[in-house]
Enzyme design. Structure first.
Site, PDB file in Angstrom:
ATOM      1  N   ASP A   9    -132.704  -7.378 111.808  1.00 25.87           N
ATOM      2  CA  ASP A   9    -132.849  -6.085 112.485  1.00 25.87           C
ATOM      3  C   ASP A   9    -133.050  -6.359 113.976  1.00 25.87           C
ATOM      4  O   ASP A   9    -134.137  -6.179 114.522  1.00 25.87           O
ATOM      5  CB  ASP A   9    -134.018  -5.315 111.887  1.00 25.87           C
ATOM      6  CG  ASP A   9    -133.829  -5.091 110.395  1.00 25.87           C
ATOM      7  OD1 ASP A   9    -133.084  -4.177 110.042  1.00 25.87           O
ATOM      8  OD2 ASP A   9    -134.388  -5.867 109.590  1.00 25.87           O
ATOM      9  N   GLN A  28    -134.232  -3.586 116.345  1.00 32.22           N
ATOM     10  CA  GLN A  28    -135.630  -3.254 116.035  1.00 32.22           C
ATOM     11  C   GLN A  28    -136.600  -4.229 116.696  1.00 32.22           C
ATOM     12  O   GLN A  28    -137.570  -3.825 117.345  1.00 32.22           O
ATOM     13  CB  GLN A  28    -135.824  -3.277 114.511  1.00 32.22           C
ATOM     14  CG  GLN A  28    -137.265  -3.321 114.053  1.00 32.22           C
ATOM     15  CD  GLN A  28    -137.388  -3.207 112.545  1.00 32.22           C
ATOM     16  OE1 GLN A  28    -137.181  -2.141 111.990  1.00 32.22           O
ATOM     17  NE2 GLN A  28    -137.712  -4.296 111.867  1.00 32.22           N
ATOM     18  N   ARG A  49    -131.815  -3.044 100.482  1.00 29.99           N
ATOM     19  CA  ARG A  49    -130.802  -2.041 100.133  1.00 29.99           C
ATOM     20  C   ARG A  49    -129.617  -2.647  99.371  1.00 29.99           C
ATOM     21  O   ARG A  49    -128.827  -1.896  98.789  1.00 29.99           O
ATOM     22  CB  ARG A  49    -130.312  -1.308 101.383  1.00 29.99           C
ATOM     23  CG  ARG A  49    -131.385  -0.407 101.985  1.00 29.99           C
ATOM     24  CD  ARG A  49    -130.839   0.546 103.040  1.00 29.99           C
ATOM     25  NE  ARG A  49    -131.799   1.585 103.371  1.00 29.99           N
ATOM     26  CZ  ARG A  49    -132.654   1.550 104.409  1.00 29.99           C
ATOM     27  NH1 ARG A  49    -132.640   0.523 105.226  1.00 29.99           N
ATOM     28  NH2 ARG A  49    -133.505   2.539 104.614  1.00 29.99           N
ATOM     29  N   GLY A  57    -137.684 -10.203 111.464  1.00 28.31           N
ATOM     30  CA  GLY A  57    -136.403 -10.863 111.236  1.00 28.31           C
ATOM     31  C   GLY A  57    -135.364 -10.432 112.251  1.00 28.31           C
ATOM     32  O   GLY A  57    -135.327  -9.271 112.663  1.00 28.31           O
ATOM     33  N   GLY A  97    -135.637 -13.159 102.579  1.00 27.98           N
ATOM     34  CA  GLY A  97    -135.742 -12.857 104.017  1.00 27.98           C
ATOM     35  C   GLY A  97    -137.194 -12.624 104.390  1.00 27.98           C
ATOM     36  O   GLY A  97    -137.688 -13.120 105.414  1.00 27.98           O
ATOM     37  N   HIS A  98    -137.893 -11.886 103.541  1.00 24.05           N
ATOM     38  CA  HIS A  98    -139.312 -11.613 103.793  1.00 24.05           C
ATOM     39  C   HIS A  98    -140.166 -12.877 103.610  1.00 24.05           C
ATOM     40  O   HIS A  98    -141.057 -13.152 104.421  1.00 24.05           O
ATOM     41  CB  HIS A  98    -139.828 -10.540 102.827  1.00 24.05           C
ATOM     42  CG  HIS A  98    -139.138  -9.209 102.936  1.00 24.05           C
ATOM     43  ND1 HIS A  98    -138.284  -8.729 101.965  1.00 24.05           N
ATOM     44  CD2 HIS A  98    -139.165  -8.251 103.898  1.00 24.05           C
ATOM     45  CE1 HIS A  98    -137.835  -7.527 102.318  1.00 24.05           C
ATOM     46  NE2 HIS A  98    -138.348  -7.220 103.492  1.00 24.05           N
TER      47      HIS A  98
HETATM   48  P1  AMP Z   1    -138.003  -4.411 105.774  1.00 24.01           P
HETATM   49  O1  AMP Z   1    -138.871  -4.613 104.566  1.00 24.01           O
HETATM   50  O2  AMP Z   1    -136.550  -4.238 105.453  1.00 24.01           O
HETATM   51  O3  AMP Z   1    -138.550  -3.371 106.721  1.00 24.01           O
HETATM   52  O4  AMP Z   1    -138.059  -5.779 106.571  1.00 24.01           O
HETATM   53  C1  AMP Z   1    -139.278  -6.366 106.926  1.00 24.01           C
HETATM   54  C2  AMP Z   1    -139.006  -7.526 107.846  1.00 24.01           C
HETATM   55  O5  AMP Z   1    -138.189  -8.476 107.185  1.00 24.01           O
HETATM   56  C3  AMP Z   1    -138.263  -7.100 109.119  1.00 24.01           C
HETATM   57  O6  AMP Z   1    -138.799  -7.814 110.215  1.00 24.01           O
HETATM   58  C4  AMP Z   1    -136.852  -7.529 108.816  1.00 24.01           C
HETATM   59  O7  AMP Z   1    -136.107  -7.824 109.971  1.00 24.01           O
HETATM   60  C5  AMP Z   1    -137.084  -8.786 108.005  1.00 24.01           C
HETATM   61  N1  AMP Z   1    -135.894  -9.082 107.190  1.00 24.01           N
HETATM   62  C6  AMP Z   1    -135.264  -8.266 106.325  1.00 24.01           C
HETATM   63  N2  AMP Z   1    -134.175  -8.880 105.803  1.00 24.01           N
HETATM   64  C7  AMP Z   1    -134.110 -10.110 106.374  1.00 24.01           C
HETATM   65  C8  AMP Z   1    -133.211 -11.214 106.261  1.00 24.01           C
HETATM   66  N3  AMP Z   1    -132.158 -11.186 105.453  1.00 24.01           N
HETATM   67  N4  AMP Z   1    -133.474 -12.309 107.007  1.00 24.01           N
HETATM   68  C9  AMP Z   1    -134.537 -12.357 107.838  1.00 24.01           C
HETATM   69  N5  AMP Z   1    -135.423 -11.358 107.984  1.00 24.01           N
HETATM   70  C10 AMP Z   1    -135.217 -10.253 107.267  1.00 24.01           C
END
Ligand code: AMP
Length: 293
Positions: A150, A153, A187, A147, A36-37
């Site tokens: 969220d 967010q 998570r 992403g 995703g990242h």
């Molecule tokens: P986080 O590290 O969980 O704070 O996420 C960092 C960024 O990655 C945020 O913009 C999230 O929305 C995005 N993100 C997390 N998981 C996914 C996913 N499965 N698909 C797309 N973007 C994601």
């Protein structure tokens, strides 16, 4: 890839890149990186000539009973992932640099920050908005990538950027999923093998909502009930919320007639997961819908 550990150094690096006329893309993360990242990085790589990623587990967005301490951290692995993905610079500030003694200025996008995720996690979005504004101030990117996983967010961040005249364009990227539909999340690492199987229930509930919509259902209560039923049939799952909300305000809707989200938050054992389905009319006023899962 350059690893940048202080705010002063990050500002200097970004200033130099801007002076060279480079187009700067910022990808903020909390680490424990997955595809995703890296999809956000790939998009930034396409659109920008200088890609900066940040890894910062932001204490201000975790509640006192949440998983700040045990949130997965593996900087060495994250640095390799980002280097391989083509990131030019990785920003990993110290917490004491981001929040020095005496820190007491916060940003809060009112209304929308109190709903859904904000209601279940009081103060969460205040922490998110504050840290994202700080990152946007430090780096001053042309584009910042988030992403749709969220969804609330990124909507809040877009409103903040508009309200505070921040010169960054917010880019929203699609949700990246496992083959069985589970949205990738740092998570997910908390899930046992049994819980991991049960976690597909979020995706199943959203697929059910999509099927109901395809069958002509537009009533929000009926769609919510259909999602709730799927979640309740899974013994390891406990529903936090399942709602149909307007895509701009995240306020509940009575009927699906404009862009909406079906949003879900579900506990699988002790792990709280979220997911969503974006529902849009094919054109304004049209009864035909397109879905983004
Ligand atoms: P986080 O590290 O969980 O704070 O996420 C960092 C960024 O990655 C945020 O913009 C999230 O929305 C995005 N993100 C997390 N998981 C996914 C996913 N499965 N698909 C797309 N973007 C994601």
């Amino acid at each position: 890839m350059e690893i940048i550990r202080t705010i002063a150094w990050m500002k200097e690096y970004a200033r130099a890149a801007r002076a060279e006329g480079l187009v700067i893309g910022l990808v903020p993360t909390m680490g424990a990186l997955h595809e995703g990242h890296t999809a956000l990085v790939a998009r930034a790589r396409k659109e920008c000539s200088r890609v900066i990623a940040s890894v910062f587990v932001n204490p201000k967005q975790f509640g006192p009973k949440e998983d700040y301490k045990k949130y997965p951290r593996d900087l060495e692995r994250d640095a390799k992932t980002l280097g391989d993905a083509g990131v030019d610079a990785l920003f990993v500030p110290e917490t004491s640099d981001v929040y020095p003694d005496g820190f007491r200025t916060y940003v809060n996008v009112e209304g929308i920050s109190e709903r859904l995720e904000g209601r279940s996690r009081p103060g969460h979005f205040r922490g998110v908005s504050t840290v994202v504004l700080k990152l946007l101030e430090i780096v001053q990117p042309h584009f910042a990538y988030f992403g749709r996983k969220d969804a609330q967010q990124v909507r809040i961040i877009s409103e903040m950027v508009r309200d505070l005249n921040v010169d960054a364009q917010i880019v929203v990227c699609p949700v990246v999923r496992e083959a069985d539909g589970l949205a990738l999340s740092s998570r997910n690492a908390y899930l046992s093998a049994e819980e991991r199987k049960a976690a597909t229930v979020l995706h199943k509930a959203l697929v059910e909502a999509r099927e109901e919509l395809n069958a002509g259902v537009r009533d929000a209560m009926q769609l919510q009930a259909a999602m709730r039923k799927i979640i309740e049939a899974e013994p390891l799952a406990a529903l936090d919320y399942a709602e149909i909300v307007g895509a701009d305000t995240f306020e509940p809707v009575v009927r699906v007639a404009k862009p909406c989200y079906a949003v879900l938050a579900v506990f699988i054992g002790k792990t709280r997961l979220i997911d969503n389905l974006l529902i849009e009319p094919t054109s304004t006023g049209s009864e035909d819908l397109v879905f983004h899962l």
